[in-house]
Design a protein around this motif. Structure first.
Motif, mmCIF file in Angstrom:
data_model
loop_
_atom_site.group_PDB
_atom_site.id
_atom_site.type_symbol
_atom_site.label_atom_id
_atom_site.label_comp_id
_atom_site.label_asym_id
_atom_site.label_seq_id
_atom_site.Cartn_x
_atom_site.Cartn_y
_atom_site.Cartn_z
ATOM 1 N N GLY A 1 -14.093 65.384 56.083
ATOM 2 C CA GLY A 1 -14.491 65.361 57.557
ATOM 3 C C GLY A 1 -14.565 63.609 57.727
ATOM 4 N N ARG B 1 -6.123 73.196 57.788
ATOM 5 C CA ARG B 1 -7.068 72.947 58.694
ATOM 6 C C ARG B 1 -7.137 74.336 59.376
ATOM 7 N NH1 ARG B 1 -5.487 69.408 63.530
ATOM 8 N NH2 ARG B 1 -4.244 71.220 63.719
ATOM 9 N N ASP B 2 -6.007 74.646 59.981
ATOM 10 C CA ASP B 2 -6.228 76.029 60.656
ATOM 11 C C ASP B 2 -6.736 77.409 60.107
ATOM 12 O OD1 ASP B 2 -5.350 74.387 62.711
ATOM 13 O OD2 ASP B 2 -3.411 75.182 63.066
ATOM 14 N N THR B 3 -6.361 77.198 58.693
ATOM 15 C CA THR B 3 -6.687 78.440 58.054
ATOM 16 C C THR B 3 -8.156 78.295 57.449
ATOM 17 O OG1 THR B 3 -4.415 78.563 56.873
ATOM 18 C CG2 THR B 3 -6.245 79.461 55.432
ATOM 19 N N LEU B 4 -8.551 77.006 57.292
ATOM 20 C CA LEU B 4 -10.057 77.165 57.060
ATOM 21 C C LEU B 4 -10.935 77.322 58.490
ATOM 22 C CD1 LEU B 4 -10.237 73.845 55.089
ATOM 23 C CD2 LEU B 4 -10.430 75.899 54.009
ATOM 24 N N ALA B 5 -10.414 76.848 59.611
ATOM 25 C CA ALA B 5 -10.926 77.372 60.746
ATOM 26 C C ALA B 5 -11.114 78.978 60.831
ATOM 27 C CB ALA B 5 -10.552 76.655 61.967
ATOM 28 N N ALA B 6 -9.844 79.441 60.646
ATOM 29 C CA ALA B 6 -9.763 80.671 61.075
ATOM 30 C C ALA B 6 -10.756 81.710 60.035
ATOM 31 C CB ALA B 6 -8.193 81.158 60.784
ATOM 32 N N THR B 7 -11.041 81.334 58.953
ATOM 33 C CA THR B 7 -11.797 82.117 58.126
ATOM 34 C C THR B 7 -13.204 81.743 58.091
ATOM 35 O OG1 THR B 7 -11.064 80.474 56.307
ATOM 36 C CG2 THR B 7 -9.905 82.631 56.462
ATOM 37 N N GLY B 8 -13.508 80.549 58.683
ATOM 38 C CA GLY B 8 -14.857 80.050 58.923
ATOM 39 C C GLY B 8 -15.210 79.448 57.509
ATOM 40 N N THR B 9 -14.372 78.695 56.946
ATOM 41 C CA THR B 9 -14.568 77.861 55.774
ATOM 42 C C THR B 9 -14.887 76.433 55.983
ATOM 43 O OG1 THR B 9 -13.207 79.622 54.824
ATOM 44 C CG2 THR B 9 -13.889 77.871 53.404
ATOM 45 N N PRO B 10 -16.039 76.056 55.828
ATOM 46 C CA PRO B 10 -16.268 74.607 55.674
ATOM 47 C C PRO B 10 -15.315 74.012 54.280
ATOM 48 C CG PRO B 10 -18.459 75.723 55.681
ATOM 49 C CD PRO B 10 -17.422 76.799 55.414
#
Lengths: 340, 229
Positions: A103, B43-52
């Motif tokens: 981040g 980044r989009d894959t992490l966001a789509a799966t709700g993965t921090p």
């Protein structure tokens, strides 16, 4: 603000941690010089291969030396250009991965700008005042020879640049002509320490009316002297004739670099000057410039002249350029051009 | 276990994520744009799966053979993620990930990739109940390749079709699904990675190296020059 700087634009894999753009907490450099030596210069594919192998260890060491965890890193700064595309790719993609995972901000840095701003850095917490502006910086390395007027961090005007070889490149090529090892800088500087001089003189390219440089004619003149010396039976690498040539070559380069820096300072009315880049390690150049300049001369601290990660972290503090995750290498990036 | 898998070793971009409740992944063409596309895709894959990102427990990456630049893009990025998260990293041969896509087939599976005209990288695996590597990745020229092929072996990977063009009878050995997998699938790599982390759990962050199979061109030239008596 704590920034981790990553530099992989040429043949050094380097990372450094800098606090608030001044204090260097760590600076780790893995040089590839031994790997490229037998080729007489940097081989791009081999450089890229080395970077990907060494980058993790270099960055781990930089954080350890700084006593820092990843969580304490506010931004990851990385060189995006100019440089070798394949080498830049390694640092940029590592930085993207780290910025995404932690981040932290991702900051794009121009390599030349980082050299210019390297004189803002100090290894001690109580660093002296920042250089007075405007400042004229001579950037001299294996890949670049430029005179830059710095009005403020981020505000630059290029006054002149080399029209052919970079100063460091000339050192490398002349070293090869003289049968000395790569890199040429230290080898020639050592050979040039001859006590007597026979008044051997090599040409200087003044290019009047400009702040530009040219070193290719000098290189040709050296080649001619070497041939003549060989014809006269002086072919030993440590032979006196070659040491005299090395001395005359260095005198010519130092004279041109100093005179041009002096002229640029006078013409612009700059308050201070700086010599940065790998060639700033040359003590003959440092001594001559210190004697001849009548404004304060700033030199990078030891370890900050050649390519390094700390200067990338420093530049990202003084001129932060936030980069999107799709930022790509810009091999021909110019100073003043948007890096992201 | 939460795992991220990425591949950029051929002209595609493949990203997959596993978190025990779901498996998400995609593969798309990315010719010469992998360095631009990879990080936003992750980044989009992490966001789509709700993965921090900080919750990742492992990263898997192909190491080649393939495009030298592609290999380094994926590996550099994967190292950046794994080093900073921090979480363990594991690398897999691109040939193994290709072959693993056919792991359900019994018998010998040979994964092939043409690395330059007439030169193929290959490795042998055994499918069926237990997945097994039989030979290391190595280079072969077309000449003599057919004789070296076990008669019942399946041929897969992007080089299988190239071989069949050269020797049409080999086309019969290519499983029908091969054409649907022009690139190694990050989703297939997830299965290999889960097995790796459950078995040994070895972190390869400091040891994983690109699987170029060939010295760089300047080194090759140097070697040839030195070989001249």
């Amino acid at each position: 603000m704590r920034i981790l700087g990553i530099e992989t634009s040429c043949d050094e894999t380097s990372a450094g941690v800098v606090d608030d753009g001044r204090q260097v907490r760590s600076n780790v450099v893995a040089s590839q010089i031994p790997v490229h030596r037998r080729f007489g210069g940097v081989v791009p594919e081999i450089a890229s291969r080395q970077h990907v192998m060494t980058i993790t260890g270099v960055i781990r060491q930089a954080l350890a030396d700084a006593g820092s965890s990843w969580r304490e890193v506010d931004a990851v700064a990385v060189t995006v250009g100019p440089g070798l595309s394949g080498s830049l790719l390694v640092g940029i993609n590592f930085a993207k991965g780290a910025a995404l995972a932690t981040g932290a901000k991702l900051l794009a840095v121009n390599h030349i700008e980082a050299h210019v701003l390297s004189v803002w850095l100090s290894s001690v917490a109580s660093a002296g005042p920042a250089p007075d502006l405007p400042l004229v910086a001579l950037v001299a390395s294996g890949g670049h020879t430029e005179l830059i007027l710095v009005d403020a961090p981020g505000e630059y005007r290029r006054l002149g640049q080399t029209r052919d070889d970079a100063a460091g490149e000339a050192y490398d090529k002349v070293a090869r002509l003289l049968g000395m090892e790569y890199p040429g800088g230290p080898a020639i500087e050592e050979a040039a320490r001859v006590t007597d001089s026979e008044g051997l003189s090599l040409p200087r390219a003044w290019l009047p009316g400009t702040h530009d440089f040219s070193f290719s004619g000098l290189k040709t003149a050296v080649a001619r002297l070497v041939r003549e010396g060989e014809a006269n039976g002086d072919a030993e690498p440590d032979g006196r004739h070659k040491r005299l040539i090395a001395q005359a070559f260095q005198q010519s380069v130092v004279d041109v670099l100093c005179t041009k820096l002096l002229a640029a300072v006078e013409e612009t009315g700059a308050c201070s000057a700086a010599i940065v880049g790998g060639v700033a390690n040359n003590s003959a150049l440092r001594e001559a410039a210190t004697q001849r300049l009548n404004v304060p001369l700033h030199l990078p601290e030891p370890g900050l002249s050649s390519d390094n990660g700390a200067m990338i972290a420093g530049a990202a503090y003084w001129n932060p350029v936030e980069a999107p995750l799709n930022v790509e290498p810009q091999p021909s990036l110019q100073l003043g051009e948007a890096s992201a | 276990m939460r795992l991220l898998a990425i591949d950029t070793t051929v002209n595609y971009l493949s990203v997959a994520l596993y978190d025990e409740t779901l498996t998400y992944g995609f593969t798309r063409l990315s010719q010469r744009t992998q360095s631009r596309d990879l990080a936003p895709a992750v980044r989009d894959t992490l966001a789509a799966t709700g993965t921090p990102p900080s919750s990742l427990e492992g990263v898997a990456c192909t190491t080649g053979p393939g495009s030298y630049t592609g290999i380094r893009i994926g590996l550099s990025f994967a190292k950046g993620v794994a080093a900073s998260t921090p979480c363990p990293l594991v690398g897999f041969s691109t040939l193994e990930v290709f072959a693993f896509g056919h792991a359900g087939c019994d018998g010998t599976i040979i994964s092939v990739m043409q690395v330059s005209p007439g030169t193929f990288a290959w490795a042998h695996f055994r499918g069926g109940e237990t997945w097994q590597r039989l030979t290391e990745d190595s280079l072969w020229s077309t000449e003599g390749l057919e004789a070296a092929l076990p008669s019942d072996a399946l041929l897969c990977g992007p080089g299988a079709q190239d071989l069949a063009v050269l020797q049409p009878e080999l086309g019969k050995r290519i499983p029908p699904g091969n054409g649907l997998r022009p690139a190694p699938q990050a989703v297939d790599m997830l299965a290999l990675a889960i097995r790796h982390f459950e078995d040994s759990g070895e972190d390869q962050l400091e040891t994983v190296s690109p699987n170029y199979l060939r010295a760089s061109a300047p080194e090759e030239r140097f070697r040839r020059l030195e070989a001249v008596p």
